[in-house]
Design a protein around this motif. Structure first.
Motif, PDB file in Angstrom:
ATOM      1  N   GLU A 298       0.823  -1.148   0.190  1.00  0.00           N
ATOM      2  CA  GLU A 298       0.070  -0.043  -0.072  1.00  0.00           C
ATOM      3  C   GLU A 298       0.809   1.308  -0.036  1.00  0.00           C
ATOM      4  OE1 GLU A 298      -2.695   1.552  -0.914  1.00  0.00           O
ATOM      5  OE2 GLU A 298      -3.808  -0.192  -0.030  1.00  0.00           O
ATOM      6  N   LEU A 299       1.210   1.899  -1.282  1.00  0.00           N
ATOM      7  CA  LEU A 299       2.031   2.827  -1.299  1.00  0.00           C
ATOM      8  C   LEU A 299       1.408   4.273  -1.924  1.00  0.00           C
ATOM      9  CD1 LEU A 299       5.066   0.998  -2.916  1.00  0.00           C
ATOM     10  CD2 LEU A 299       4.865   1.776  -0.699  1.00  0.00           C
ATOM     11  N   PHE A 300       0.006   4.132  -1.965  1.00  0.00           N
ATOM     12  CA  PHE A 300      -0.679   5.119  -2.185  1.00  0.00           C
ATOM     13  C   PHE A 300      -0.039   6.195  -3.456  1.00  0.00           C
ATOM     14  CE2 PHE A 300      -2.567   4.364   1.905  1.00  0.00           C
ATOM     15  CZ  PHE A 300      -3.863   4.280   1.538  1.00  0.00           C
ATOM     16  N   GLY A 301       0.353   5.416  -4.504  1.00  0.00           N
ATOM     17  CA  GLY A 301       0.932   6.025  -5.637  1.00  0.00           C
ATOM     18  C   GLY A 301       1.978   6.964  -5.532  1.00  0.00           C
ATOM     19  N   ASN A 302       2.916   6.723  -4.614  1.00  0.00           N
ATOM     20  CA  ASN A 302       4.207   7.499  -4.266  1.00  0.00           C
ATOM     21  C   ASN A 302       5.146   7.224  -5.247  1.00  0.00           C
ATOM     22  OD1 ASN A 302       5.142   5.048  -3.174  1.00  0.00           O
ATOM     23  ND2 ASN A 302       5.608   5.991  -1.286  1.00  0.00           N
ATOM     24  N   ALA A 303       6.253   8.079  -5.398  1.00  0.00           N
ATOM     25  CA  ALA A 303       7.368   7.901  -6.115  1.00  0.00           C
ATOM     26  C   ALA A 303       8.001   6.335  -6.269  1.00  0.00           C
ATOM     27  CB  ALA A 303       8.607   8.895  -5.671  1.00  0.00           C
ATOM     28  N   MET A 330      -9.817   1.208  -9.581  1.00  0.00           N
ATOM     29  CA  MET A 330     -10.763   0.916  -8.591  1.00  0.00           C
ATOM     30  C   MET A 330     -10.638   1.676  -7.334  1.00  0.00           C
ATOM     31  SD  MET A 330     -13.067  -2.385  -9.531  1.00  0.00           S
ATOM     32  CE  MET A 330     -13.640  -2.904 -11.183  1.00  0.00           C
ATOM     33  N   SER A 331     -11.309   2.461  -6.857  1.00  0.00           N
ATOM     34  CA  SER A 331     -11.354   3.013  -5.684  1.00  0.00           C
ATOM     35  C   SER A 331     -10.083   3.913  -5.421  1.00  0.00           C
ATOM     36  CB  SER A 331     -11.705   2.160  -4.509  1.00  0.00           C
ATOM     37  OG  SER A 331     -11.790   2.919  -3.099  1.00  0.00           O
ATOM     38  N   ARG A 332      -8.982   3.182  -4.565  1.00  0.00           N
ATOM     39  CA  ARG A 332      -7.615   4.137  -4.337  1.00  0.00           C
ATOM     40  C   ARG A 332      -6.924   3.694  -5.655  1.00  0.00           C
ATOM     41  NH1 ARG A 332      -6.254   0.399   0.922  1.00  0.00           N
ATOM     42  NH2 ARG A 332      -8.400   0.610   1.009  1.00  0.00           N
ATOM     43  N   GLY A 333      -7.579   2.733  -6.484  1.00  0.00           N
ATOM     44  CA  GLY A 333      -6.700   2.424  -7.532  1.00  0.00           C
ATOM     45  C   GLY A 333      -6.385   3.897  -8.448  1.00  0.00           C
ATOM     46  N   GLY A 334      -7.429   4.558  -8.252  1.00  0.00           N
ATOM     47  CA  GLY A 334      -7.308   5.858  -9.270  1.00  0.00           C
ATOM     48  C   GLY A 334      -6.124   6.721  -8.973  1.00  0.00           C
ATOM     49  N   ILE A 335      -5.572   6.813  -7.592  1.00  0.00           N
ATOM     50  CA  ILE A 335      -4.584   7.478  -7.280  1.00  0.00           C
ATOM     51  C   ILE A 335      -3.219   6.754  -7.854  1.00  0.00           C
ATOM     52  CG2 ILE A 335      -2.860   7.973  -5.413  1.00  0.00           C
ATOM     53  CD1 ILE A 335      -4.906   9.621  -4.955  1.00  0.00           C
ATOM     54  N   TYR A 336      -3.270   5.588  -7.948  1.00  0.00           N
ATOM     55  CA  TYR A 336      -1.918   4.729  -8.791  1.00  0.00           C
ATOM     56  C   TYR A 336      -2.136   4.926 -10.197  1.00  0.00           C
ATOM     57  CZ  TYR A 336      -1.414   2.056  -4.499  1.00  0.00           C
ATOM     58  OH  TYR A 336      -1.177   1.791  -3.270  1.00  0.00           O
ATOM     59  N   ALA A 337      -3.389   4.982 -10.955  1.00  0.00           N
ATOM     60  CA  ALA A 337      -3.488   5.134 -12.332  1.00  0.00           C
ATOM     61  C   ALA A 337      -2.904   6.451 -12.848  1.00  0.00           C
ATOM     62  CB  ALA A 337      -4.915   4.749 -12.637  1.00  0.00           C
ATOM     63  N   TYR A 338      -3.781   7.397 -12.060  1.00  0.00           N
ATOM     64  CA  TYR A 338      -3.301   8.827 -12.596  1.00  0.00           C
ATOM     65  C   TYR A 338      -2.027   9.213 -12.063  1.00  0.00           C
ATOM     66  CZ  TYR A 338      -8.013  10.072 -14.239  1.00  0.00           C
ATOM     67  OH  TYR A 338      -9.213  10.245 -14.927  1.00  0.00           O
ATOM     68  N   ASN A 339      -1.450   8.883 -10.917  1.00  0.00           N
ATOM     69  CA  ASN A 339      -0.021   9.251 -10.601  1.00  0.00           C
ATOM     70  C   ASN A 339       0.968   8.732 -11.502  1.00  0.00           C
ATOM     71  OD1 ASN A 339      -1.008  11.046  -8.670  1.00  0.00           O
ATOM     72  ND2 ASN A 339       0.057   9.914  -6.978  1.00  0.00           N
ATOM     73  N   TRP A 340       0.685   7.464 -12.038  1.00  0.00           N
ATOM     74  CA  TRP A 340       1.493   6.796 -13.179  1.00  0.00           C
ATOM     75  C   TRP A 340       1.388   7.392 -14.437  1.00  0.00           C
ATOM     76  CZ3 TRP A 340       1.501   4.154 -17.655  1.00  0.00           C
ATOM     77  CH2 TRP A 340       2.831   3.260 -17.927  1.00  0.00           C
ATOM     78  N   ALA A 341       0.126   7.809 -15.010  1.00  0.00           N
ATOM     79  CA  ALA A 341      -0.057   8.367 -16.429  1.00  0.00           C
ATOM     80  C   ALA A 341       0.408   9.849 -16.124  1.00  0.00           C
ATOM     81  CB  ALA A 341      -1.511   8.638 -16.204  1.00  0.00           C
ATOM     82  N   VAL A 342       0.501  10.643 -15.229  1.00  0.00           N
ATOM     83  CA  VAL A 342       1.127  11.848 -15.054  1.00  0.00           C
ATOM     84  C   VAL A 342       2.446  11.931 -15.759  1.00  0.00           C
ATOM     85  CG1 VAL A 342       1.967  13.671 -13.709  1.00  0.00           C
ATOM     86  CG2 VAL A 342      -0.570  13.063 -13.574  1.00  0.00           C
ATOM     87  N   GLU A 343       3.205  10.793 -15.149  1.00  0.00           N
ATOM     88  CA  GLU A 343       4.616  10.713 -15.410  1.00  0.00           C
ATOM     89  C   GLU A 343       4.974   9.901 -16.752  1.00  0.00           C
ATOM     90  OE1 GLU A 343       6.783  12.126 -13.396  1.00  0.00           O
ATOM     91  OE2 GLU A 343       5.471  12.388 -11.734  1.00  0.00           O
ATOM     92  N   VAL A 407      -4.426  16.550 -18.150  1.00  0.00           N
ATOM     93  CA  VAL A 407      -5.193  16.968 -19.219  1.00  0.00           C
ATOM     94  C   VAL A 407      -4.006  16.912 -20.413  1.00  0.00           C
ATOM     95  CG1 VAL A 407      -6.401  18.755 -20.614  1.00  0.00           C
ATOM     96  CG2 VAL A 407      -6.869  17.955 -18.307  1.00  0.00           C
ATOM     97  N   LYS A 408      -2.986  17.627 -20.133  1.00  0.00           N
ATOM     98  CA  LYS A 408      -1.926  17.598 -21.192  1.00  0.00           C
ATOM     99  C   LYS A 408      -1.408  16.399 -21.684  1.00  0.00           C
ATOM    100  CE  LYS A 408       0.628  21.769 -19.503  1.00  0.00           C
ATOM    101  NZ  LYS A 408       1.560  22.391 -18.945  1.00  0.00           N
ATOM    102  N   GLY A 409      -1.565  15.055 -21.077  1.00  0.00           N
ATOM    103  CA  GLY A 409      -1.356  13.931 -21.399  1.00  0.00           C
ATOM    104  C   GLY A 409      -2.188  13.467 -22.657  1.00  0.00           C
ATOM    105  N   ASN A 410      -3.409  14.219 -22.998  1.00  0.00           N
ATOM    106  CA  ASN A 410      -4.266  13.968 -24.212  1.00  0.00           C
ATOM    107  C   ASN A 410      -4.836  12.498 -24.276  1.00  0.00           C
ATOM    108  OD1 ASN A 410      -5.522  15.226 -26.142  1.00  0.00           O
ATOM    109  ND2 ASN A 410      -3.862  14.511 -27.777  1.00  0.00           N
ATOM    110  N   PHE A 411      -4.921  11.935 -23.105  1.00  0.00           N
ATOM    111  CA  PHE A 411      -5.808  10.549 -23.440  1.00  0.00           C
ATOM    112  C   PHE A 411      -7.074  10.673 -22.629  1.00  0.00           C
ATOM    113  CE2 PHE A 411      -2.421  10.834 -19.759  1.00  0.00           C
ATOM    114  CZ  PHE A 411      -3.403  10.564 -18.686  1.00  0.00           C
ATOM    115  N   PRO A 412      -7.919   9.842 -23.567  1.00  0.00           N
ATOM    116  CA  PRO A 412      -9.486   9.916 -22.920  1.00  0.00           C
ATOM    117  C   PRO A 412      -9.293   9.350 -21.562  1.00  0.00           C
ATOM    118  CG  PRO A 412      -9.286   8.205 -24.430  1.00  0.00           C
ATOM    119  CD  PRO A 412      -7.730   9.038 -24.567  1.00  0.00           C
ATOM    120  N   MET A 413     -10.479   9.616 -20.762  1.00  0.00           N
ATOM    121  CA  MET A 413     -10.635   9.352 -19.279  1.00  0.00           C
ATOM    122  C   MET A 413     -12.086   8.966 -19.164  1.00  0.00           C
ATOM    123  SD  MET A 413      -8.526  12.424 -17.439  1.00  0.00           S
ATOM    124  CE  MET A 413      -9.304  13.582 -18.500  1.00  0.00           C
TER     125      MET A 413
END
Length: 475
Positions: A298-303, A330-343, A407-413
């Motif tokens: 459980e790392l909550f999408g950290n580095a 799903m649920s807290r998985g949203g943090i993981y998905a978006y934090n990886w997508a940003v990078e 949003v700059k990633g330009n992928f659909p959500m």
């Protein structure tokens, strides 16, 4: 013309005609099944049954034959066994190139369900009878459509779900055959089953289109990801598909492979809660996607979580999967998905999140309408190196704080949310996220489930989610 020249010309003409006939030989499809395949209760079954509609969709290059027989069981030791019918014998004689088998609904009723322990063995015998044909046909198993009957002596949906579907999935796993989940596809269509058991013409259209997608799917032959996983693997069944469990960088990982790989080798990456509400994952497996998982709980999408996923992505891509991946959180998985997508925006085909946590102060912090989770809040603070409540409250690494970068990633959500969610309130998570994203020109769609709390996730019929992902990946 000399006799020699004439004979030469005649031989050439014969060869050319033979090649022409061979080239025009249609692909034969056998639809094996019960009354639902036959088209019982339809006003015009010759036109509206799903085999007939499939024929219309495929056109002249195919020859689709309806071998359905009403009231028949897959079980052999019954008075209604499908294998005793003339249609079964004709199906074998037709030497099909593709066989769709849709049996099992009638096996769920009394007294036949009392013999359910024979179901798997009998199904394998039926499959073998087609496997040994000279055409070596492609065999595809169809899960039964939903039943809306309430008489417990008949083909109730509870019996179909508990007794029939798991056994069909086991057969598919052991025989390494393709599956199509017609059950989830019809679970919300109660008004389109006039007698609660047999589908109406519009549902038959839905089934025909789904089969058409399978027949015409562009595939990537001879690709198997499992030999490319260098770590020791354990293979088990994930709803009828082969799932490899292994350890990578000290983390538990999974890869599920489809029976037929879609061209481009697309994949969906489950961020959290493996196997929970899996209908979208299953539907994508049916369509040639791989499904993968790398546990960073459980790392909550950290580095540290992002870096582990960077390595796992590289591993999966090197193994042959597409450059771009679909992220599922799903649920807290949203943090993981978006934090990886940003990078990694160029590696993301789309993001699908479900009741997503987008602000950790909302959950697990409980600093707004949510009661939160004090235990998880302390884990979050430790993961990010915060030593005080004040530091944690200043955290700006949430997806909600990073909307411009996302949003700059330009992928659909796509977000799927329950409007009555009191654990991860929409007003503190998806609503402000959507507002910011739209203002910045982001590609975001939100599906609202009125009156639904945090659970259940996903949709009973995942078609809207699947369609979003197929569109995002160009499939």
């Amino acid at each position: 013309m000399s006799s020699h020249s004439y004979r030469w010309f005649s031989s050439l003409l014969f060869v050319l005609l033979s090649l022409s006939v061979y080239a025009q030989k249609p692909i034969r499809i056998a639809c094996v099944g019960n009354s639902i395949t036959y088209g019982a209760t339809l006003t015009n079954r010759a036109r509206d049954s799903y085999p007939s509609q499939l024929q219309n969709l495929l056109g002249t290059g195919y020859e689709v034959t309806n071998f359905g027989v009403s009231g028949r069981t897959l079980l052999r030791d019954t008075p209604s066994a499908y294998t005793t019918t003339d249609q079964y014998k004709e199906a074998l004689k037709s030497n099909p190139d593709i066989v769709f088998i849709k049996l099992g609904t009638n096996d769920s009723r009394l007294p036949y369900r009392l013999k359910i322990d024979q179901f798997i063995g009998d199904y394998k015998v039926l499959i073998q009878s087609f496997k040994t044909l000279p055409t070596n046909p492609r065999i595809i198993l169809l899960l039964p459509v939903t039943s809306f009957l309430t008489d417990t002596t008949r083909q109730t949906d509870a019996a179909i779900r508990k007794l029939i579907i798991p056994r069909i999935r086991q057969v598919a796993f052991e025989e390494k055959l393709e599956l199509i989940d017609l059950h989830s596809l019809t679970v919300t269509d109660s008004l389109s089953f006039p007698d609660k058991l047999h589908p109406s013409s519009p549902v038959m259209t839905t089934i025909a289109r789904r089969l058409y997608e399978t027949v015409t799917l562009k595939t990537q032959p001879n690709f198997d990801i499992f030999p490319k996983i260098k770590e020791p693997i354990t293979v088990s069944s994930f709803y009828g598909y082969d799932c490899a469990d292994f350890t990578f960088q000290g983390r538990a990982c999974k890869v599920v492979k489809p029976r037929v790989v879609a061209v481009g080798k697309p994949w969906i990456w489950r961020a959290r809660f493996w196997g929970h509400e899996p209908q979208t994952d299953i539907a994508l497996l049916d369509r040639g996607f791989h499904v993968v998982y790398c546990d960073v709980a459980e790392l909550f999408g950290n580095a540290e979580a992002v870096e582990l996923w960077n390595k796992f992505y590289k591993y999966m891509h090197k193994a042959g999967l597409d450059t771009k991946v679909c992220l599922e959180g799903m649920s807290r998985g949203g943090i993981y998905a978006y934090n990886w997508a940003v990078e990694n925006p160029k590696k993301v085909a789309c993001v699908y999140v479900d009741a997503p946590v987008l602000d950790l102060k909302s959950w697990p912090g409980g600093k707004g309408k949510s009661k939160g989770s004090p235990t998880d809040w302390e884990i979050f603070k430790k993961d990010y190196g915060f030593t005080s409540e004040e530091e944690a409250m200043q955290f700006k690494g949430n997806p909600l704080d990073r909307v411009p970068q996302i949003v700059k990633g330009n992928f659909p959500m796509l977000h799927v949310v329950g409007d009555a969610d009191d654990a991860v309130p929409v007003a503190e998570n998806t609503e402000p996220f959507e507002k910011q994203a739209l203002a910045l020109g982001g590609q975001i769609t939100v599906i609202h489930k009125p009156g639904v709390n945090h659970h259940p996730h996903s949709l009973p019929n995942p078609t809207p989610i699947v369609d979003f992902i197929l569109k995002a990946t160009g499939k």
